[in-house]
Scaffold this active site. Sequence first.
Site, PDB file in Angstrom:
ATOM      1  N   HIS A 220       0.856  -1.171   0.000  1.00 52.29           N
ATOM      2  CA  HIS A 220       0.000   0.000   0.000  1.00 52.29           C
ATOM      3  C   HIS A 220       0.898   1.227   0.000  1.00 52.29           C
ATOM      4  O   HIS A 220       1.943   1.267   0.630  1.00 52.29           O
ATOM      5  CB  HIS A 220      -0.918   0.019   1.233  1.00 52.29           C
ATOM      6  CG  HIS A 220      -1.732  -1.229   1.380  1.00 52.29           C
ATOM      7  ND1 HIS A 220      -2.997  -1.369   0.863  1.00 52.29           N
ATOM      8  CD2 HIS A 220      -1.446  -2.411   1.979  1.00 52.29           C
ATOM      9  CE1 HIS A 220      -3.451  -2.570   1.137  1.00 52.29           C
ATOM     10  NE2 HIS A 220      -2.534  -3.224   1.814  1.00 52.29           N
ATOM     11  N   CYS A 236       8.529  -0.474  20.424  1.00 52.31           N
ATOM     12  CA  CYS A 236       8.515   0.392  19.244  1.00 52.31           C
ATOM     13  C   CYS A 236       9.465  -0.182  18.191  1.00 52.31           C
ATOM     14  O   CYS A 236      10.591  -0.554  18.510  1.00 52.31           O
ATOM     15  CB  CYS A 236       8.908   1.817  19.620  1.00 52.31           C
ATOM     16  SG  CYS A 236       9.083   2.942  18.216  1.00 52.31           S
ATOM     17  N   CYS A 268       3.673   1.120   2.784  1.00 55.23           N
ATOM     18  CA  CYS A 268       2.980   0.231   3.721  1.00 55.23           C
ATOM     19  C   CYS A 268       3.073  -1.177   3.151  1.00 55.23           C
ATOM     20  O   CYS A 268       2.387  -1.513   2.197  1.00 55.23           O
ATOM     21  CB  CYS A 268       1.526   0.674   3.894  1.00 55.23           C
ATOM     22  SG  CYS A 268       0.585  -0.340   5.033  1.00 55.23           S
ATOM     23  N   GLY A 436     -21.341  16.167  24.352  1.00 49.89           N
ATOM     24  CA  GLY A 436     -22.707  16.096  23.845  1.00 49.89           C
ATOM     25  C   GLY A 436     -23.447  14.979  24.533  1.00 49.89           C
ATOM     26  O   GLY A 436     -22.893  14.211  25.328  1.00 49.89           O
ATOM     27  N   SER A 437     -24.720  14.885  24.235  1.00 48.53           N
ATOM     28  CA  SER A 437     -25.568  13.847  24.821  1.00 48.53           C
ATOM     29  C   SER A 437     -26.477  13.302  23.741  1.00 48.53           C
ATOM     30  O   SER A 437     -26.866  14.013  22.813  1.00 48.53           O
ATOM     31  CB  SER A 437     -26.398  14.405  25.985  1.00 48.53           C
ATOM     32  OG  SER A 437     -27.232  15.458  25.534  1.00 48.53           O
ATOM     33  N   VAL A 443     -21.623  12.046  26.482  1.00 45.45           N
ATOM     34  CA  VAL A 443     -20.234  11.859  26.079  1.00 45.45           C
ATOM     35  C   VAL A 443     -19.394  12.974  26.688  1.00 45.45           C
ATOM     36  O   VAL A 443     -19.762  14.152  26.625  1.00 45.45           O
ATOM     37  CB  VAL A 443     -20.094  11.848  24.542  1.00 45.45           C
ATOM     38  CG1 VAL A 443     -18.638  11.610  24.143  1.00 45.45           C
ATOM     39  CG2 VAL A 443     -20.983  10.784  23.935  1.00 45.45           C
ATOM     40  N   ASP A 548     -28.280   2.211  16.178  1.00 44.83           N
ATOM     41  CA  ASP A 548     -28.442   3.674  16.186  1.00 44.83           C
ATOM     42  C   ASP A 548     -27.481   4.311  15.181  1.00 44.83           C
ATOM     43  O   ASP A 548     -26.795   5.284  15.496  1.00 44.83           O
ATOM     44  CB  ASP A 548     -28.197   4.229  17.592  1.00 44.83           C
ATOM     45  CG  ASP A 548     -28.665   5.682  17.720  1.00 44.83           C
ATOM     46  OD1 ASP A 548     -29.541   6.095  16.935  1.00 44.83           O
ATOM     47  OD2 ASP A 548     -28.143   6.402  18.589  1.00 44.83           O
TER      48      ASP A 548
END
EC number: 2.7.11.1
Length: 739
Positions: A220, A236, A268, A436-437, A443, A548
Site C-alpha cells: 500500500h 517500538c 505500507c 454532547g448527549s 459523552v 443507532d
Amino acid sequence: MSSESSTEGDSDLYDPLAEELHNVQLVKHVTRENIDALNAKFANLQEPPAMYLIEYQELTSKLHELEAKEQELMERLNSQDQQEDSSLVERFKEQPHYQNQTQILQQQRQLARVHHGNDLTDSLGSQPGSQCGTLTRQPKILLRAHLPNQQRTSVEVISGVRLCDALMKALKLRQLTPDMCEVSTTHSGRHIIPWHTDIGTLHVEEIFVRLLDKFPIRTHIKHQIIRKTFFSLVFCEGCRRLLFTGFYCSQCNFRFHQRCANRVPMLCQPFPMDSYYQLLLAENPDNGVGFPGRGTAVRFNMSSRSRSRRCSSSGSSSSSKPPSSSSGNHRQGRPPRISQDDRSNSAPNVCINNIRSVTSEVQRSLIMQARPPLPHPCTDHSNSTQASPTSTLKHNRPRARSADESNKNLLLRDAKSSEENWNILAEEILIGPRIGSGSFGTVYRAHWHGPVAVKTLNVKTPSPAQLQAFKNEVAMLKKTRHCNILLFMGCVSKPSLAIVTQWCEGSSLYKHVHVSETKFKLNTLIDIGRQVAQGMDYLHAKNIIHRDLKSNNIFLHEDLSVKIGDFGLATAKTRWSGEKQANQPTGSILWMAPEVIRMQELNPYSFQSDVYAFGIVMYELLAECLPYGHISNKDQILFMVGRGLLRPDMSQVRSDAPQALKRLAEDCIKYTPKDRPLFRPLLNMLENMLRTLPKIHRSASEPNLTQSQLQNDEFLYLPSPKTPVNFNNFQFFGSAGNI
C-alpha cells in the site's frame, strides 16, 4: 632564440583558462555529490528538517553559478582555439603540405573529443603550438526499469556492472531482494534475463521487474495510522523501546512512538509470513511442525518441570506400558523435527497446564467415578474418565481428553483475567468537558493514558440481568479492531455504566453536512459511503447490530477517513421494566426503520434495520438536507413511516449523482426488510462506482499530483505533541473530576 622557444613551450603547457575550467569542474563535481548525499538522507522524509531545505537551496544555487561559469570558460576556450587555428593556418600556409597538416589536426581533435569527453586533450601533433583542447560532454545511456506496484526507475548503463548491482539500491528502498523478483525484457515475462548479466550487453531500452508467485507482497502506498494504547508488552519498531501509548498501521502492523514518526517506512508493506510458512511446508511436507501423529504421545523435556514429567510418565507406564514402549522406539528411530525449547515456546505444555488448572470440579468428577484416592495431584491428568485400576488402555485418547478439559479451565481463567484487564476504575479516568448527549448517554472528553472519550450510559442503577447483559456485550466489543471503527478501550461498571473509546480528532458527518454545509465532491461522497459500508460490514460479520446508525455517530478525520462510533450495547439501547426488557422503540426517529417503529416483533433490530439507517445517511449526503423537513410533528412522521406512507423525497438529490447511486439509496430505504440488500453487496457496488468514476490517473510512485515547494517558515509554528509533559495544556485540566 632558444629562450624564446622555451617560453613559448611553457606557455603552451600551462593554459590559465584550461586550469580554471578544470578547477570549476572539480568544484561542481563535489557540489553535486553533496546534493546527492543530502537527497539520499533526507529526501524520503515526509517532513524534512528546515536545515536540509536551506542547505539544499544553497547548494543548488551554487551549482547553477558553477555551470554558468563553466559555460563561459568553454566559450572563451573555443574562441581562443579558433584564433590559434587561424594563426596556425597562416604560419603553415607557405609550406606545400599545410593542407595535409590541417586535415590531420581536425581528425586528431575529433578523436580527442570521443576518447576524452570533458577532459582537456593531450598534445595533438608534433608541431609546436598545435596543442589545443575542446570540452564536450558525453551523453549518458540510461536503462528504464519498471518495478513492481507500478513504480519505475532509471539506471546508467555502465559496462562491467551486473544487473543485480545496478538495481540493488532501488530494490532495497522497496524492501525487496533479487531472490524475490525476476527480470524480463517484456511485460508478459517471457524473456527472462539472469541477474548476473552485464548491463552493458543489454540491447534494450527498458526492462520489467516482477515479483515471483511464491512471494506475494501486498503493498500500500499510504499507511492507515491508528492511535492505540497497548496493554501487552510491545516495543517500538523505530527505537526498540517499550511502547504503551503510540500508533500502529492497521495494514502492515508497524508500531511506533510519536517521536519515532520519521522512522516509519514510506511504503505500507506487510511481511509475507503466510507465504513464508507455505514455502516451508512445501519444501518438507513430512514435517509435522510439532503436531503429533495419531497414537503417539508428546514428550516435553524441561528441567524445571521434571517432577511433573516423572509423575506423568509413571502414571502412563502403569496404565499402558506396551504402547509407550512402541512409541519410544519410534521416537528413537526418528529424531524430532523441532527442539524442545522451540516446542515449549510455540505452544503451551500440556502437562504443565493440566497440573496448574486442576480445579475442584474436575476433582469432584473424578471422585464420582469411584476412583481410589490420588497420592499426588500431578497424577490426575494421566488417568482417564473411563479407566479403572484393572483396565488397560489401547491408545492415549484418555490423556488427550484430560488435556481438553484442562484447556477449557485455562480458557475460563484467561477469560476472567482478560475481563479484569478491560475493566477500568473510575478513579483512573480524568473527566473533562461535556461534548454532547444522545438518546442513550452523555459523552465527555477525558484523559486515561491519553485523550479518550467516555460515554456514561443512562442506566443509573443496573440490575443483575442488565449488568450481565452489559458484560456479555463488552466481551464482544473488545474484539473489534477495524480502521473504520472507533477503538474500544475499556468499560467502567462502578458507580455507573460507562464505556471508554478512542478520541476522534474531527467532527461528525452531521456537523459537516448540516452545520458547516461542507460541499463534498462526488468521488469524496461515494468514498465516505464506501467506508461506512465497510465498517458496518465488519460489525455485521462480528454479529454486532449498531441499532443507532446516523450521521451524528459517523466521524470524519481531517483526511476524510471515517470512524463509526456508538455501536452495539443493546443493554443501554433497550428500555427495561424491572428485570425484563420493555417492548419500546429506541433510537433517532429519522433513521428508524419501519419495522422498528411498529415493534410488532420482540426484537425487530436486524442487519436490514442498519441498512435502512445507512440509506438515510446516503440521502443526507446526496440531498444535503434531512428527510421529512416539511413535517414538524414527530408523531406524524412515526405513524406515516411505520405504515409505509412516507419516504424521503429523492427529487432533492444533487443533479450530478449517478443513477446507480440513487438506486442504491432507494434500495436501502425500502419498506420490506427482505428487499433491502446487505452491506457486503452494497460495499461492492460503491467500490465499483468509485472505480468507474473519471479521474486523473497518477503513478503509484508519485502519489501527489502537484508538489508544492516547502518553505522554511512552514516549520516554525508546528504544534507541540500532546504528551504528559504538556499536561497543563489540556482543556479539561481546570474542570477535572471523576465519574
